[in-house]
Enzyme design. Structure first.
Site, mmCIF file in Angstrom:
data_model
loop_
_atom_site.group_PDB
_atom_site.id
_atom_site.type_symbol
_atom_site.label_atom_id
_atom_site.label_comp_id
_atom_site.label_asym_id
_atom_site.label_seq_id
_atom_site.Cartn_x
_atom_site.Cartn_y
_atom_site.Cartn_z
ATOM 1 N N TYR A 116 -0.893 -3.147 7.643
ATOM 2 C CA TYR A 116 -1.605 -3.447 8.883
ATOM 3 C C TYR A 116 -0.805 -4.385 9.778
ATOM 4 C CZ TYR A 116 -5.816 -1.296 6.886
ATOM 5 O OH TYR A 116 -6.720 -0.420 6.346
ATOM 6 N N LYS A 168 -0.192 -1.661 -6.890
ATOM 7 C CA LYS A 168 0.424 -0.389 -7.273
ATOM 8 C C LYS A 168 1.905 -0.666 -7.537
ATOM 9 C CE LYS A 168 0.157 4.182 -7.749
ATOM 10 N NZ LYS A 168 -0.684 4.900 -8.733
ATOM 11 N N ASP A 201 -5.466 2.916 -8.154
ATOM 12 C CA ASP A 201 -6.207 4.170 -8.340
ATOM 13 C C ASP A 201 -7.223 4.052 -9.478
ATOM 14 O OD1 ASP A 201 -3.890 3.876 -9.797
ATOM 15 O OD2 ASP A 201 -3.206 5.940 -9.585
ATOM 16 N N ASP A 225 -9.272 -2.893 1.945
ATOM 17 C CA ASP A 225 -10.094 -2.186 2.924
ATOM 18 C C ASP A 225 -10.803 -1.017 2.241
ATOM 19 O OD1 ASP A 225 -11.196 -1.226 5.246
ATOM 20 O OD2 ASP A 225 -9.305 -0.768 6.245
ATOM 21 N N ASP A 229 -15.037 -0.614 0.697
ATOM 22 C CA ASP A 229 -15.981 0.441 1.095
ATOM 23 C C ASP A 229 -16.558 1.137 -0.144
ATOM 24 O OD1 ASP A 229 -15.367 -0.082 3.821
ATOM 25 O OD2 ASP A 229 -15.554 2.034 4.323
#
Ligand code: NAI
Ligand code: MG
Length: 333
Positions: A116, A168, A201, A225, A229
């Site tokens: 970002y 990751k 993941d 982010d 959610d």
């Protein structure tokens, strides 16, 4: 005390109207100043985050932010004002709690860098797009420390005192490798807490299937982010989830949801996420009785089945707001 209110676009103004009405009822001594940001003001003036808005946000004790609509295609001169605000005010920690049956977890998301950072470019042939992923020691260390301090204070309230470091690093060896290494360095300062790590993941799968395993999750910006959610499903969905963006003595509170163009203008937006922002704001200011009054009033309205369609009810935003404000004003006498 100055509170800067930025309603934004779409359902942002609809839910912020309810939030500010509640805040006015609970804290009449506060001065609320409204400021513009988003796609609407960009279309009128060519600026998504006007200088006056940034100045108002800078000088406020806290900011209440609704939602802004950002197009998914490139628009010259447009950058998401919320991403800009977080960076300009160095609101480096995005705290996103979820509570639901058997679930009480917080996603602590780094807020200032990663993908970002806005460093994207198109190669000359127009067929290759490159985004730079920026991870720094400084930002990784401070977000890890924020997560540890939060886990420690939650532990004092009976939570397990566990921090899950999500990354990751098996693929992004340098960038996530740095984030992971720094997070574990910080962890060494907290022998009273338990630490574990998950690849993002697997973390997503477990967050969907077994959310009760988690206490505090700390991760980079994009992963945070997405994971937040997923997490908010367990707390009633996007209509409910609120978040705080913490910086240096300043904070911005915003719903996790966006401008919801599919329901904007229909009067059915759930104001709960925005109201939960007010709860978080009041708690952050140490106004615990007022926060508790709002929580209680919201619980009573929900218990009376006055709820918007996204959470299974058939009430409008206005009906929820009226029921809530009636409780807030009568509780006072
Ligand atoms: P969204 O969060 O706006 O909506 C996703 C789904 O959830 C929609 O079906 C919507 O109707 C529903 N929903 C969201 N909030 C709700 C509420 N309070 N009550 C009832 N239903 C609600 O995400 P979406 O559709 O992906 O993005 C729409 C726009 O919002 C885009 O322009 C995006 O850039 C922007 N956005 C802005 C954010 C912000 O300002 N912080 C965050 C996320 C998206
Ligand atoms: Mg999001």
């Amino acid at each position: 005390m100055q509170i800067c209110v930025i309603p934004g676009d779409g359902i942002g103004p609809e839910v912020m109207a309810v939030a500010t009405a509640a805040l006015r009822a609970l804290a009449p001594d506060m001065t609320l100043t409204e400021a513009e940001a988003g796609w609407g003001v960009f279309q009128r003036t060519g600026v998504a985050l006007p200088a006056e808005t940034l100045a108002a946000a800078r000088s406020a004790t806290a900011i209440l932010f609704g939602a802004v609509a950002s197009p998914s295609h490139p628009v010259p001169g447009y950058r998401s004002p919320i991403v800009e605000l977080r960076r300009a005010l160095d609101l480096y920690a995005n705290i996103r709690p979820t509570t639901g049956p058997g679930v009480d977890l917080v996603v602590v998301r780094e807020n200032t860098e990663d993908l970002y950072s806005g460093r994207e470019r198109l190669e000359d042939d127009g067929n290759t797009a490159i985004a730079e992923r920026v991870i720094t020691r400084t930002a990784s260390a401070r977000i890890a420390r924020t997560a540890c301090e939060l886990a420690r204070s939650r532990q004092a309230a009976g939570h397990p005192g566990k921090v899950t470091i999500v990354h990751k690093a098996n693929v992004l060896r340098l960038s996530d490798g740095l984030f992971r290494a720094v997070a574990f360095e910080v962890a060494a300062d907290y022998p009273d807490l338990t630490f574990e790590e998950r690849l993002v993941d697997v973390a997503a799968m477990q967050l969907a299937a077994q959310p009760q395993r988690f206490d505090v999750i700390v991760t980079t910006n994009l992963f945070g982010d997405i994971l937040s959610d997923i997490a908010c499903i367990h707390g009633g969905g996007l209509g409910v989830a609120a978040s705080s963006n913490l910086g240096h003595g300043q904070a911005l509170f915003e719903p996790v949801h966006g401008a919801a163009p599919d329901i904007a203008g229909r009067g059915i937006a759930n104001p709960t996420a925005a109201l939960n922002c007010v709860v978080m704001l009041l708690e952050w200011l140490g106004r615990l009785p007022a926060a508790e009054r709002l929580r209680q009033a919201m619980a009573e309205v929900a218990a009376d089945d006055i709820a918007t369609p996204d959470v299974g009810g058939n009430a409008t935003t206005r009906e929820v707001a009226d029921a809530l404000l009636e409780r807030l004003t009568t509780a006072q006498v």
